[in-house]
Design a protein around this motif. Structure first.
Motif, PDB file in Angstrom:
ATOM      1  N   CYS A 108      -2.530   4.994 -10.113  1.00  0.00           N
ATOM      2  CA  CYS A 108      -3.800   4.345 -10.448  1.00  0.00           C
ATOM      3  C   CYS A 108      -4.908   5.375 -10.659  1.00  0.00           C
ATOM      4  CB  CYS A 108      -4.186   3.354  -9.351  1.00  0.00           C
ATOM      5  SG  CYS A 108      -3.110   1.897  -9.272  1.00  0.00           S
ATOM      6  N   ARG A 156      -0.814  -6.517  -9.939  1.00  0.00           N
ATOM      7  CA  ARG A 156      -1.857  -5.551 -10.302  1.00  0.00           C
ATOM      8  C   ARG A 156      -1.248  -4.266 -10.861  1.00  0.00           C
ATOM      9  NH1 ARG A 156      -3.558  -1.390  -7.312  1.00  0.00           N
ATOM     10  NH2 ARG A 156      -2.651  -2.246  -5.400  1.00  0.00           N
ATOM     11  N   THR A 160      -1.520  -2.694 -14.669  1.00  0.00           N
ATOM     12  CA  THR A 160      -2.058  -1.347 -14.866  1.00  0.00           C
ATOM     13  C   THR A 160      -1.072  -0.467 -15.617  1.00  0.00           C
ATOM     14  OG1 THR A 160      -3.320  -1.572 -12.809  1.00  0.00           O
ATOM     15  CG2 THR A 160      -3.103   0.649 -13.698  1.00  0.00           C
TER      16      THR A 160
END
Length: 253
Positions: A108, A156, A160
């Motif tokens: 991330c 999530r 991403t």
């Protein structure tokens, strides 16, 4: 020690790779690793491990799982200090580890860096994105159970990952590498046919490679899928791109 969540859960310490036995042990590590250096409450961990199917004394059971984790880490690494990775507080438990020693956090962080560069400095963004995407060894949190923390993180992280691919293809197209990305774009578009950005990027790559008919076919197939599955027409950007291809105008990114 490093924690790997982007695939089957693993703990690594130099050359030593530790695969934890038992889904609840893996779920405990995953829940803590998804919030590194921040306490996770006992109630949240209990819900993650058992949901509504609670054992008779859930807090004692949770404490037992954490104690077993510490013993396993000690046994397999031979380093007593690594047992302190999982710290106890009055609130709950915390994984004390630098963020970038957890592959999901590193992924991330790299993707966020690339988000500010993929348009203005594509040559700098591409190595970051390749490094980020190379961390994946399979679906995220593959063997950590179906608790709410893992399920939300899976959604999530998967989103991403797709965004990182979009950044990567944008950067490659900005550098004129349209032919090189077609073979990678085709399967992603086939797997996510309703994701319009992949469609736009594939059309651009094909059209710039002199394959106008294939580019138009990609648009028509996407339009049919959107209508059949969602009852929608393509968005403004995709329709405008289709019209530019029909007029044989240059396509920008």
């Amino acid at each position: 020690m490093k924690v790997r969540l982007l695939g089957p859960l693993e703990l690594t310490d130099g050359p030593v790779t530790l695969r934890l036995p038992g889904e609840k042990l893996r779920a405990t590590v995953a829940a803590l690793a998804l919030s590194p250096n921040r306490p996770v409450s006992r109630s949240d961990l209990i819900d993650e491990l058992w949901g509504e199917d609670l054992p008779r004394n859930a807090e004692n059971s949770l404490h037992g799982h954490v104690a077993r984790l510490r013993r396993i880490i000690d046994t397999h690494t031979g380093k007593d200090n690594l047992r302190e990775l999982i710290r106890t507080s009055s609130f709950g438990y915390m994984l004390s580890l630098p963020e970038n020693d957890i592959d999901a956090s590193l992924f991330c962080n790299l993707t966020r860096q690339a988000a500010t560069l993929h348009r203005s400095a594509p040559g700098q963004a591409i190595p970051l994105l390749n490094q980020a995407l190379a961390l994946w060894r399979g679906p995220a949190l593959l063997d950590t159970g179906q608790g709410l923390i893992s399920r939300m993180a899976y959604t999530r992280l998967t989103e991403t990952r797709l965004t990182a691919y979009e950044y990567l293809f944008d950067a490659e197209l900005r550098l004129g590498r349209h032919r090189e990305i077609i073979t990678e774009l085709h399967p992603l578009h086939a797997r996510y046919p309703l994701r319009e950005r992949f469609c736009e990027q594939l059309i651009t790559a094909l059209y710039r490679s002199g394959r106008q008919a294939e580019a138009l076919d990609v648009y028509h197939r996407t339009r049919r899928r959107l209508a059949d599955n969602l009852g929608l027409e393509p968005g403004d950007a995709l329709r405008a791109q289709f019209e530019r291809v029909l007029r044989r105008e240059p396509l920008t990114v």
